[in-house]
Motif scaffolding. Structure first.
Motif, PDB file in Angstrom:
ATOM      1  N   SER B  34      60.663  16.924  29.211  1.00 48.59           N
ATOM      2  CA  SER B  34      61.668  17.583  30.051  1.00 48.59           C
ATOM      3  C   SER B  34      61.151  18.742  30.902  1.00 48.59           C
ATOM      4  O   SER B  34      61.821  19.162  31.836  1.00 48.59           O
ATOM      5  CB  SER B  34      62.831  18.067  29.183  1.00 48.59           C
ATOM      6  OG  SER B  34      62.345  18.978  28.227  1.00 48.59           O
ATOM      7  N   ASP B  35      59.975  19.283  30.606  1.00 48.42           N
ATOM      8  CA  ASP B  35      59.469  20.423  31.399  1.00 48.42           C
ATOM      9  C   ASP B  35      59.224  20.004  32.850  1.00 48.42           C
ATOM     10  O   ASP B  35      58.841  18.866  33.113  1.00 48.42           O
ATOM     11  CB  ASP B  35      58.136  20.910  30.812  1.00 48.42           C
ATOM     12  CG  ASP B  35      58.352  22.037  29.810  1.00 48.42           C
ATOM     13  OD1 ASP B  35      59.508  22.267  29.429  1.00 48.42           O
ATOM     14  OD2 ASP B  35      57.349  22.654  29.407  1.00 48.42           O
ATOM     15  N   ALA B  36      59.463  20.962  33.751  1.00 48.59           N
ATOM     16  CA  ALA B  36      59.191  20.677  35.169  1.00 48.59           C
ATOM     17  C   ALA B  36      57.686  20.583  35.388  1.00 48.59           C
ATOM     18  O   ALA B  36      56.909  21.238  34.693  1.00 48.59           O
ATOM     19  CB  ALA B  36      59.764  21.787  36.028  1.00 48.59           C
ATOM     20  N   GLU B  37      57.300  19.774  36.351  1.00 43.80           N
ATOM     21  CA  GLU B  37      55.876  19.663  36.679  1.00 43.80           C
ATOM     22  C   GLU B  37      55.444  20.919  37.430  1.00 43.80           C
ATOM     23  O   GLU B  37      56.239  21.484  38.179  1.00 43.80           O
ATOM     24  CB  GLU B  37      55.633  18.443  37.575  1.00 43.80           C
ATOM     25  CG  GLU B  37      55.689  17.144  36.817  1.00 43.80           C
ATOM     26  CD  GLU B  37      55.245  15.969  37.665  1.00 43.80           C
ATOM     27  OE1 GLU B  37      55.086  16.144  38.886  1.00 43.80           O
ATOM     28  OE2 GLU B  37      55.067  14.889  37.097  1.00 43.80           O
ATOM     29  N   ASN B 238      50.329  27.920  23.187  1.00 41.55           N
ATOM     30  CA  ASN B 238      49.581  28.698  24.192  1.00 41.55           C
ATOM     31  C   ASN B 238      50.025  28.247  25.586  1.00 41.55           C
ATOM     32  O   ASN B 238      49.648  27.182  26.063  1.00 41.55           O
ATOM     33  CB  ASN B 238      48.080  28.456  23.968  1.00 41.55           C
ATOM     34  CG  ASN B 238      47.212  29.229  24.943  1.00 41.55           C
ATOM     35  OD1 ASN B 238      47.683  29.684  25.985  1.00 41.55           O
ATOM     36  ND2 ASN B 238      45.937  29.358  24.602  1.00 41.55           N
ATOM     37  N   GLU B 239      50.858  29.086  26.221  1.00 40.86           N
ATOM     38  CA  GLU B 239      51.467  28.693  27.506  1.00 40.86           C
ATOM     39  C   GLU B 239      50.432  28.443  28.596  1.00 40.86           C
ATOM     40  O   GLU B 239      50.608  27.577  29.449  1.00 40.86           O
ATOM     41  CB  GLU B 239      52.474  29.749  27.968  1.00 40.86           C
ATOM     42  CG  GLU B 239      53.830  29.662  27.263  1.00 40.86           C
ATOM     43  CD  GLU B 239      54.479  28.280  27.322  1.00 40.86           C
ATOM     44  OE1 GLU B 239      54.510  27.657  28.403  1.00 40.86           O
ATOM     45  OE2 GLU B 239      54.958  27.803  26.267  1.00 40.86           O
ATOM     46  N   ASN B 240      49.353  29.232  28.555  1.00 43.94           N
ATOM     47  CA  ASN B 240      48.305  29.051  29.562  1.00 43.94           C
ATOM     48  C   ASN B 240      47.638  27.681  29.393  1.00 43.94           C
ATOM     49  O   ASN B 240      47.372  26.975  30.374  1.00 43.94           O
ATOM     50  CB  ASN B 240      47.275  30.181  29.420  1.00 43.94           C
ATOM     51  CG  ASN B 240      46.428  30.311  30.661  1.00 43.94           C
ATOM     52  OD1 ASN B 240      46.910  30.058  31.770  1.00 43.94           O
ATOM     53  ND2 ASN B 240      45.172  30.666  30.470  1.00 43.94           N
ATOM     54  N   PHE B 241      47.408  27.312  28.128  1.00 49.90           N
ATOM     55  CA  PHE B 241      46.807  26.003  27.860  1.00 49.90           C
ATOM     56  C   PHE B 241      47.753  24.893  28.324  1.00 49.90           C
ATOM     57  O   PHE B 241      47.319  23.902  28.929  1.00 49.90           O
ATOM     58  CB  PHE B 241      46.511  25.843  26.357  1.00 49.90           C
ATOM     59  CG  PHE B 241      46.015  24.474  26.010  1.00 49.90           C
ATOM     60  CD1 PHE B 241      44.676  24.156  26.148  1.00 49.90           C
ATOM     61  CD2 PHE B 241      46.897  23.482  25.583  1.00 49.90           C
ATOM     62  CE1 PHE B 241      44.217  22.879  25.865  1.00 49.90           C
ATOM     63  CE2 PHE B 241      46.452  22.203  25.303  1.00 49.90           C
ATOM     64  CZ  PHE B 241      45.104  21.900  25.442  1.00 49.90           C
ATOM     65  N   VAL B 242      49.044  25.083  28.042  1.00 50.99           N
ATOM     66  CA  VAL B 242      50.042  24.065  28.410  1.00 50.99           C
ATOM     67  C   VAL B 242      50.067  23.878  29.934  1.00 50.99           C
ATOM     68  O   VAL B 242      50.113  22.746  30.430  1.00 50.99           O
ATOM     69  CB  VAL B 242      51.447  24.449  27.869  1.00 50.99           C
ATOM     70  CG1 VAL B 242      52.519  23.542  28.439  1.00 50.99           C
ATOM     71  CG2 VAL B 242      51.459  24.380  26.349  1.00 50.99           C
ATOM     72  N   LEU B 243      49.994  25.008  30.657  1.00 52.97           N
ATOM     73  CA  LEU B 243      49.993  24.911  32.126  1.00 52.97           C
ATOM     74  C   LEU B 243      48.774  24.107  32.609  1.00 52.97           C
ATOM     75  O   LEU B 243      48.908  23.186  33.425  1.00 52.97           O
ATOM     76  CB  LEU B 243      49.982  26.313  32.745  1.00 52.97           C
ATOM     77  CG  LEU B 243      49.804  26.348  34.262  1.00 52.97           C
ATOM     78  CD1 LEU B 243      51.021  25.758  34.983  1.00 52.97           C
ATOM     79  CD2 LEU B 243      49.552  27.766  34.764  1.00 52.97           C
ATOM     80  N   TRP B 245      47.044  21.992  30.934  1.00 57.62           N
ATOM     81  CA  TRP B 245      47.180  20.605  30.455  1.00 57.62           C
ATOM     82  C   TRP B 245      48.065  19.800  31.423  1.00 57.62           C
ATOM     83  O   TRP B 245      47.731  18.678  31.811  1.00 57.62           O
ATOM     84  CB  TRP B 245      47.793  20.608  29.049  1.00 57.62           C
ATOM     85  CG  TRP B 245      47.835  19.259  28.398  1.00 57.62           C
ATOM     86  CD1 TRP B 245      46.869  18.689  27.636  1.00 57.62           C
ATOM     87  CD2 TRP B 245      48.915  18.302  28.460  1.00 57.62           C
ATOM     88  NE1 TRP B 245      47.267  17.432  27.219  1.00 57.62           N
ATOM     89  CE2 TRP B 245      48.514  17.176  27.706  1.00 57.62           C
ATOM     90  CE3 TRP B 245      50.161  18.288  29.075  1.00 57.62           C
ATOM     91  CZ2 TRP B 245      49.324  16.046  27.549  1.00 57.62           C
ATOM     92  CZ3 TRP B 245      50.968  17.165  28.917  1.00 57.62           C
ATOM     93  CH2 TRP B 245      50.553  16.065  28.171  1.00 57.62           C
ATOM     94  N   LYS B 246      49.162  20.438  31.829  1.00 54.96           N
ATOM     95  CA  LYS B 246      50.087  19.756  32.758  1.00 54.96           C
ATOM     96  C   LYS B 246      49.399  19.496  34.108  1.00 54.96           C
ATOM     97  O   LYS B 246      49.580  18.438  34.710  1.00 54.96           O
ATOM     98  CB  LYS B 246      51.327  20.626  32.998  1.00 54.96           C
ATOM     99  CG  LYS B 246      52.319  20.638  31.857  1.00 54.96           C
ATOM    100  CD  LYS B 246      53.514  21.425  32.350  1.00 54.96           C
ATOM    101  CE  LYS B 246      54.393  21.879  31.264  1.00 54.96           C
ATOM    102  NZ  LYS B 246      55.366  22.867  31.729  1.00 54.96           N
ATOM    103  N   TRP B 251      47.135  15.624  37.907  1.00 54.63           N
ATOM    104  CA  TRP B 251      45.995  15.138  38.696  1.00 54.63           C
ATOM    105  C   TRP B 251      45.662  13.690  38.306  1.00 54.63           C
ATOM    106  O   TRP B 251      45.536  12.798  39.157  1.00 54.63           O
ATOM    107  CB  TRP B 251      44.803  16.050  38.456  1.00 54.63           C
ATOM    108  CG  TRP B 251      43.483  15.564  38.989  1.00 54.63           C
ATOM    109  CD1 TRP B 251      42.982  14.290  38.909  1.00 54.63           C
ATOM    110  CD2 TRP B 251      42.508  16.318  39.680  1.00 54.63           C
ATOM    111  NE1 TRP B 251      41.741  14.219  39.482  1.00 54.63           N
ATOM    112  CE2 TRP B 251      41.425  15.450  39.965  1.00 54.63           C
ATOM    113  CE3 TRP B 251      42.420  17.645  40.063  1.00 54.63           C
ATOM    114  CZ2 TRP B 251      40.283  15.878  40.611  1.00 54.63           C
ATOM    115  CZ3 TRP B 251      41.280  18.057  40.708  1.00 54.63           C
ATOM    116  CH2 TRP B 251      40.236  17.194  40.991  1.00 54.63           C
ATOM    117  N   LEU B 252      45.536  13.475  36.980  1.00 51.97           N
ATOM    118  CA  LEU B 252      45.072  12.166  36.508  1.00 51.97           C
ATOM    119  C   LEU B 252      46.080  11.046  36.731  1.00 51.97           C
ATOM    120  O   LEU B 252      45.710   9.897  36.928  1.00 51.97           O
ATOM    121  CB  LEU B 252      44.723  12.244  35.012  1.00 51.97           C
ATOM    122  CG  LEU B 252      43.509  13.109  34.672  1.00 51.97           C
ATOM    123  CD1 LEU B 252      43.408  13.313  33.171  1.00 51.97           C
ATOM    124  CD2 LEU B 252      42.230  12.478  35.200  1.00 51.97           C
TER     125      LEU B 252
END
Lengths: 170, 360
Positions: B34-37, B238-243, B245-246, B251-252
């Motif tokens: 559900s998170d926005a891209e 870890n929000e920075n990691f999540v960002l 990761w997204k 990209w992929l």
């Protein structure tokens, strides 16, 4: 002393992944690198493409019967638009080139006009000088100019009267 | 009347919501579903030229350009333009423009069915030369720096060798395969005897991104399909990691179709026949000779790249005639050469420094 340990599913998942990943990876990489795998992949690809080709033909024939444009026909229209756009782009490029050439020509024309202007000034100056020398004896600067002006006025008057006579005849 | 004491059950439910595992699962589900891209490609830009679906961007036009040699970036036909401008603080384009470089990017756009006949010849002979001229005209510069990423780099190298008369001062290639003699697993899968290349292009027209993506993921199925989710579950708080990761997932998984004829040419002439390195490649009737490249060359390869293997990249340096040539190897993967911590801290500054030194 009692110690409570809580079950952490994520840590367990990560541990399992880290411990087994390399083994799985090696086994899978071995398989992926075999010629037999490429052969099987080719067979699956061939079957899929045969199915897709059949589907394409059915769809096209249905669209034809229903009097509806196919994907190829719509794409053809898009191609025509792209061709027009390409021509516009070519024209724009040519205009850029021509703009450069025109500005050069205009510069040359300006120079030519300036030269002509200067030459005309010289001609007028020479004409004035020759009229002065014909009509007036060389006395002083003042009477010479007056005489030249008078002779010019006389010529102008003669021309005006000639024009009036011509108009009266009409 | 029967009364039930639900206090214990309520307490259990309350405790459950505080459980670390449950919170992790909840956040993990949010991130995946559900998170926005994240918003990508945020560096300000203007369009200075268009042709078909292609657009030529100029980045941060308002910033004073202290470096006089403009940079034109060219990326692969299957990617989207934001890959070189992923996120503020994580963007090669932003880094270069902030340092006073005049940066341009050729956005290929998304090919439609009508573009299925587009060959590499068309992109290399009709699009790139015009883009180079537009960049030179807009920047009023005498020379240009070309930067190609992945397949875009291969195309850029071909273009540079075909147009020796153009003022190409610097050529930067990032993970761009040149020698296809041993392309790893691709060499096996694309074997002429089994791979139905012609049938595929004739049937599908443009090759869907999913097909290309399937091939890339198959190079290392477990670490490409399961690995990212294991890492995410482990560090989901870890929000920075999540960002990051997204961003990486966007990209992929956010590619575009490969124009059919270009795909046919890419697989046959490069992967199957390895024509480029052997001076056998012909583009619109003109033979491509890499020895014609005289520009300063920075060739970057990544040790953990399984799409463009390091030994596919290095041979270019032996072929070109450039006097100034550098082969720079970094310890990253194919994507992390452009984005991520290592790229931000090491690779972007290295490229910027190299360009500045070679633009004086």
């Amino acid at each position: 002393m009692t110690q409570t340990t809580s079950f952490d599913a994520f840590t367990m998942w990560k541990n399992v992944y880290e411990k087994t990943e390399s083994t799985w990876r090696d086994a899978i990489q071995d398989t992926l690198g075999k010629e037999s795998f490429a052969e099987s992949l080719g067979q699956i690809q061939s079957q899929y493409l045969q199915y897709q080709g059949f589907l394409n033909k059915i769809t096209e024939s249905y669209l034809k019967q229903a009097n509806m444009p196919s994907r190829d026909e719509i794409a053809n229209i898009a191609s025509l638009v792209i061709n027009v756009e390409s021509k516009m782009d070519d024209l724009e490029d040519q205009m850029d080139v021509n703009k450069f050439d025109t500005s050069k020509e205009i510069e040359q024309l300006k120079k030519g006009l300036n030269n002509l202007d200067k030459k005309l000034d010289k001609v007028i100056e020479l004409l004035a000088n020759s009229l002065v020398s014909q009509n007036t004896p060389k006395v002083t600067a003042g009477p010479i100019i007056t005489a030249a002006t008078n002779s010019t006025n006389a010529a102008t008057n003669a021309a005006t009267s000639a024009t009036s006579a011509a108009n009266a005849k009409k | 009347m029967v009364t039930l004491d639900t206090k214990q059950f309520d307490n259990w439910i309350d405790r459950l919501s505080e459980d670390k595992n449950i919170q992790q699962i909840k956040r993990l589900t949010e991130v995946i579903s559900s998170d926005a891209e994240p918003e990508v490609g945020q560096t300000p830009k203007e369009v200075i030229w268009t042709k078909n679906k292609t657009k030529l961007y100029r980045y941060q036009p308002a910033i004073k350009k202290t470096n006089k040699v403009p940079i034109l970036m060219i990326y692969a036909l299957i990617n989207k333009p934001y890959i070189l401008d992923l996120y503020p603080g994580n963007s090669l384009i932003e880094h270069l423009t902030n340092k006073g470089h005049d940066v341009y990017l050729l956005d290929w756009g998304t090919p439609g069915h009508e573009d299925r006949h587009m060959k590499l010849d068309d992109y290399i002979m009709d699009y790139i030369p015009r883009a180079v001229n537009k960049v030179l005209k807009t920047s009023k510069a005498k020379d240009i720096t070309l930067l190609g990423y992945c397949m875009g780099g291969t195309m850029t190298a071909i273009f540079t060798s075909l147009y020796p008369q153009l003022p190409i001062r610097n050529l930067i290639l990032m993970t761009s395969p040149i020698d296809f003699k041993d392309a790893g697993l691709y060499s096996n899968w694309l074997d002429k005897r089994y791979f139905q290349l012609d049938k595929m292009v004739d049937t599908l027209g443009n090759i869907p991104f999913e097909v290309i993506d399937f091939g890339n993921k198959m190079l290392s199925p477990i670490s490409n399909v399961v690995g990212p989710y294991v890492s995410l579950a482990d560090r989901v708080e870890n929000e920075n990691f999540v960002l990051n990761w997204k961003l990486m997932q966007k990209w992929l998984n956010d590619g575009i179709p490969f124009p059919g004829e270009s795909y046919r040419q890419w697989i046959r002439d490069f992967y199957q026949d390895n024509k480029l390195i052997n001076d056998q490649l012909v583009i619109r009737g003109r033979k491509v000779e890499l020895a014609n490249i005289k520009a300063n060359l920075l060739n970057i390869s990544a040790t953990r790249d399984n799409i463009a293997l390091p030994h596919q990249i290095a041979p270019l340096n032996d072929k070109v005639s450039s006097k100034n040539k550098t082969l720079h190897t970094v310890d990253t993967g194919h994507v992390s050469v452009v984005t991520g911590r290592k790229a931000i801290n090491e690779i972007h500054p290295y490229i910027e420094k190299w360009i500045t030194e070679n633009s004086k």
